[in-house]
Design a protein around this motif. Structure first.
Motif, PDB file in Angstrom:
ATOM      1  N   ALA A  22       0.836  -1.197   0.000  1.00 17.10           N
ATOM      2  CA  ALA A  22       0.000   0.000   0.000  1.00 17.10           C
ATOM      3  C   ALA A  22       0.873   1.250   0.000  1.00 17.10           C
ATOM      4  CB  ALA A  22      -0.912   0.005   1.229  1.00 17.10           C
ATOM      5  N   VAL A  23       0.463   2.241  -0.772  1.00 20.58           N
ATOM      6  CA  VAL A  23       1.161   3.515  -0.850  1.00 20.58           C
ATOM      7  C   VAL A  23       0.315   4.568  -0.147  1.00 20.58           C
ATOM      8  CG1 VAL A  23       2.090   5.286  -2.379  1.00 20.58           C
ATOM      9  CG2 VAL A  23       2.216   2.870  -3.033  1.00 20.58           C
ATOM     10  N   PRO A  24       0.835   5.212   0.909  1.00 26.56           N
ATOM     11  CA  PRO A  24       0.043   6.241   1.605  1.00 26.56           C
ATOM     12  C   PRO A  24      -0.259   7.411   0.679  1.00 26.56           C
ATOM     13  CG  PRO A  24       1.939   5.549   2.925  1.00 26.56           C
ATOM     14  CD  PRO A  24       2.132   4.979   1.562  1.00 26.56           C
ATOM     15  N   ASN A  25      -1.533   7.616   0.371  1.00 21.91           N
ATOM     16  CA  ASN A  25      -1.916   8.697  -0.529  1.00 21.91           C
ATOM     17  C   ASN A  25      -2.271   9.979   0.209  1.00 21.91           C
ATOM     18  OD1 ASN A  25      -4.236   7.838   0.667  1.00 21.91           O
ATOM     19  ND2 ASN A  25      -5.262   7.207  -1.223  1.00 21.91           N
ATOM     20  N   PHE A  26      -2.111   9.987   1.549  1.00 18.70           N
ATOM     21  CA  PHE A  26      -2.437  11.178   2.322  1.00 18.70           C
ATOM     22  C   PHE A  26      -1.193  11.978   2.685  1.00 18.70           C
ATOM     23  CE2 PHE A  26      -2.051   7.446   5.010  1.00 18.70           C
ATOM     24  CZ  PHE A  26      -1.096   7.834   5.922  1.00 18.70           C
ATOM     25  N   LEU A  27      -0.015  11.518   2.277  1.00 20.40           N
ATOM     26  CA  LEU A  27       1.233  12.190   2.630  1.00 20.40           C
ATOM     27  C   LEU A  27       1.677  13.119   1.502  1.00 20.40           C
ATOM     28  CD1 LEU A  27       3.307   9.267   4.175  1.00 20.40           C
ATOM     29  CD2 LEU A  27       2.105  11.077   5.402  1.00 20.40           C
ATOM     30  N   PRO A  28       2.392  14.195   1.834  1.00 24.63           N
ATOM     31  CA  PRO A  28       3.010  15.016   0.787  1.00 24.63           C
ATOM     32  C   PRO A  28       4.022  14.206  -0.007  1.00 24.63           C
ATOM     33  CG  PRO A  28       3.014  16.158   2.919  1.00 24.63           C
ATOM     34  CD  PRO A  28       2.579  14.740   3.179  1.00 24.63           C
ATOM     35  N   LYS A  29       4.288  14.649  -1.215  1.00 24.15           N
ATOM     36  CA  LYS A  29       5.198  13.901  -2.090  1.00 24.15           C
ATOM     37  C   LYS A  29       6.601  13.786  -1.491  1.00 24.15           C
ATOM     38  CE  LYS A  29       2.825  14.986  -6.418  1.00 24.15           C
ATOM     39  NZ  LYS A  29       2.951  15.601  -7.769  1.00 24.15           N
ATOM     40  N   ALA A  30       6.990  14.773  -0.698  1.00 24.35           N
ATOM     41  CA  ALA A  30       8.332  14.737  -0.109  1.00 24.35           C
ATOM     42  C   ALA A  30       8.502  13.593   0.882  1.00 24.35           C
ATOM     43  CB  ALA A  30       8.630  16.065   0.589  1.00 24.35           C
ATOM     44  N   TYR A  31       7.381  13.107   1.448  1.00 25.87           N
ATOM     45  CA  TYR A  31       7.449  12.025   2.427  1.00 25.87           C
ATOM     46  C   TYR A  31       6.901  10.710   1.882  1.00 25.87           C
ATOM     47  CZ  TYR A  31       7.991  15.973   5.619  1.00 25.87           C
ATOM     48  OH  TYR A  31       8.420  17.111   6.238  1.00 25.87           O
ATOM     49  N   ALA A  32       6.564  10.672   0.611  1.00 21.02           N
ATOM     50  CA  ALA A  32       5.880   9.493   0.064  1.00 21.02           C
ATOM     51  C   ALA A  32       6.765   8.247   0.074  1.00 21.02           C
ATOM     52  CB  ALA A  32       5.399   9.775  -1.358  1.00 21.02           C
ATOM     53  N   LEU A 178     -13.651   7.301  13.442  1.00 22.66           N
ATOM     54  CA  LEU A 178     -12.998   7.606  12.169  1.00 22.66           C
ATOM     55  C   LEU A 178     -11.544   8.023  12.386  1.00 22.66           C
ATOM     56  CD1 LEU A 178     -15.840   9.577  10.343  1.00 22.66           C
ATOM     57  CD2 LEU A 178     -15.076   7.244   9.900  1.00 22.66           C
ATOM     58  N   GLY A 179     -11.293   8.807  13.446  1.00 22.73           N
ATOM     59  CA  GLY A 179      -9.927   9.217  13.720  1.00 22.73           C
ATOM     60  C   GLY A 179      -9.028   8.048  14.070  1.00 22.73           C
ATOM     61  N   ARG A 185      -4.724   2.869  10.178  1.00 30.29           N
ATOM     62  CA  ARG A 185      -4.428   2.581   8.769  1.00 30.29           C
ATOM     63  C   ARG A 185      -3.191   3.333   8.307  1.00 30.29           C
ATOM     64  NH1 ARG A 185      -5.813   4.950   3.868  1.00 30.29           N
ATOM     65  NH2 ARG A 185      -7.136   6.501   4.888  1.00 30.29           N
ATOM     66  N   GLY A 186      -3.078   4.624   8.692  1.00 28.58           N
ATOM     67  CA  GLY A 186      -1.922   5.397   8.273  1.00 28.58           C
ATOM     68  C   GLY A 186      -0.617   4.859   8.840  1.00 28.58           C
ATOM     69  N   LEU A 187      -0.640   4.467  10.099  1.00 31.07           N
ATOM     70  CA  LEU A 187       0.585   3.932  10.710  1.00 31.07           C
ATOM     71  C   LEU A 187       0.976   2.591  10.090  1.00 31.07           C
ATOM     72  CD1 LEU A 187      -0.003   4.788  14.484  1.00 31.07           C
ATOM     73  CD2 LEU A 187       1.363   6.030  12.797  1.00 31.07           C
ATOM     74  N   GLU A 196      -4.063  -5.320   0.284  1.00 32.05           N
ATOM     75  CA  GLU A 196      -5.213  -6.145   0.645  1.00 32.05           C
ATOM     76  C   GLU A 196      -5.648  -5.876   2.085  1.00 32.05           C
ATOM     77  OE1 GLU A 196      -6.496 -10.880   0.550  1.00 32.05           O
ATOM     78  OE2 GLU A 196      -4.421 -10.263   0.242  1.00 32.05           O
ATOM     79  N   THR A 197      -4.682  -5.721   2.988  1.00 31.34           N
ATOM     80  CA  THR A 197      -5.000  -5.425   4.388  1.00 31.34           C
ATOM     81  C   THR A 197      -5.636  -4.051   4.519  1.00 31.34           C
ATOM     82  OG1 THR A 197      -3.118  -6.781   5.067  1.00 31.34           O
ATOM     83  CG2 THR A 197      -4.053  -5.298   6.710  1.00 31.34           C
ATOM     84  N   VAL A 198      -5.114  -3.069   3.794  1.00 27.28           N
ATOM     85  CA  VAL A 198      -5.681  -1.728   3.837  1.00 27.28           C
ATOM     86  C   VAL A 198      -7.112  -1.729   3.314  1.00 27.28           C
ATOM     87  CG1 VAL A 198      -5.465   0.608   2.927  1.00 27.28           C
ATOM     88  CG2 VAL A 198      -3.431  -0.633   3.658  1.00 27.28           C
ATOM     89  N   LEU A 199      -7.343  -2.474   2.245  1.00 26.45           N
ATOM     90  CA  LEU A 199      -8.691  -2.569   1.692  1.00 26.45           C
ATOM     91  C   LEU A 199      -9.651  -3.198   2.697  1.00 26.45           C
ATOM     92  CD1 LEU A 199     -10.611  -2.299  -0.713  1.00 26.45           C
ATOM     93  CD2 LEU A 199      -9.831  -4.538  -1.489  1.00 26.45           C
TER      94      LEU A 199
END
Length: 291
Positions: A22-32, A178-179, A185-187, A196-199
């Motif tokens: 899984a690729v975190p899509n909530f992070l800025p590109k500098a930390y991706a 939700l928080g 999920r983010g961690l 698959e786990t994230v889904l």
């Protein structure tokens, strides 16, 4: 559209089954590109550190709460006659809550830089933790200001204590869930878990929210039925007769509709294609709008 949806679904299913990370899509590109080392031990250590930060922040906030308890008690003890006085006291209570949040954040930062500052990955964990906590606490601050669940004498909206407390608990419970789910999920995504786990986590979170909505729907079905029947004559004909009959079993129609919306959300998680999901969502939305 149906053929494209099926093809996209099968393609996405193959990617998920292949064990894609899984690729975190909530992070800025500098930390991706920052990732943890993965593994059970590292994940457990990360969550242990997060719990330590949470405990230290809550402990410092509890000490400040004891210090400010007398001031808060004096603010909510009497019931002001004029709304401007209520507003001033509400603002002072909100200021105390805001200082509590600042104390929590400061204690968390101090403990982190003393014991857990182990690199860029650790600082990224801290950033996600603080963002989620501050968002949840900020929403709680706004709800406390408008609903005043612990200060009925300062409440500006004309709500009963039971109603205000119920609304506050329901909304804050949903926001807290939700928080927490987003934080977990983010961690886990930072540790490089599979897509698959994230889904599964996101589908499970949506299922929990669906269960809460269904519970509220069945718990308030009589109140909604009275709203539907309002203004309908006793000897109803035509559209009024349909409304009168719909009021008796509207919740039985809403249940499969909500399940379909949940299934559409899971399908969107699978395909990640707005152009395929939005037409189906528009079709599903047309039914309640028509009714």
């Amino acid at each position: 559209i149906a053929e494209r949806n099926i093809n996209a679904f099968h393609k996405r299913l193959k990617e998920i089954r292949s064990g894609a990370v899984a690729v975190p899509n909530f992070l800025p590109k500098a930390y991706a590109d920052l990732r943890g080392q993965g593994g059970t031990s590292n994940i457990l250590f990360m969550f242990a550190g997060v719990f330590a930060l949470l405990a230290s922040g809550l402990g410092a906030e509890w000490l400040f709460g004891r210090y400010a308890a007398d001031m808060r008690t004096r603010l909510v003890a009497a019931t002001p006659a004029h709304w401007t006085v209520k507003l001033k006291r509400l603002l002072l209570c909100a200021l105390i809550d805001f200082i509590s949040i600042c104390v929590f954040s400061l204690a968390t930062l101090v403990v982190f830089f003393l014991f857990f500052n182990l690199g860029a990955g650790a600082r990224l964990v801290l950033m996600i933790f603080l963002v989620v906590v501050l968002m949840v606490r900020g929403i709680g601050l706004l709800l406390s200001f408008f609903l005043a669940p612990r200060a009925s004498g300062l409440r500006l909206p004309l709500l009963e204590d039971k109603t205000a407390i119920h609304l506050y608990r329901c909304i804050m419970g949903l926001v807290l869930f939700l928080g927490i789910s987003f934080l977990i999920r983010g961690l886990l995504e930072l540790q490089g878990i599979s897509e698959e786990t994230v889904l599964f986590l996101r589908a499970f979170n949506a299922a929990v929210i669906l269960c809460v909505i269904v519970y509220l729907m069945f718990n308030n079905r009589e109140a909604v039925a009275c709203m539907i029947r309002r203004g309908t004559p006793d000897a109803a004909t035509g559209i009024n007769l349909l409304r009168a009959q719909l009021a008796s079993f509207w919740h039985l129609l809403a249940l499969p509709y909500l399940i379909l919306v949940w299934g559409l959300w899971v399908f969107y998680l699978m395909v990640r294609r707005d152009d395929l999901v939005i037409p189906v969502l528009a079709l599903l939305s047309s039914l309640p709008l028509f009714l």
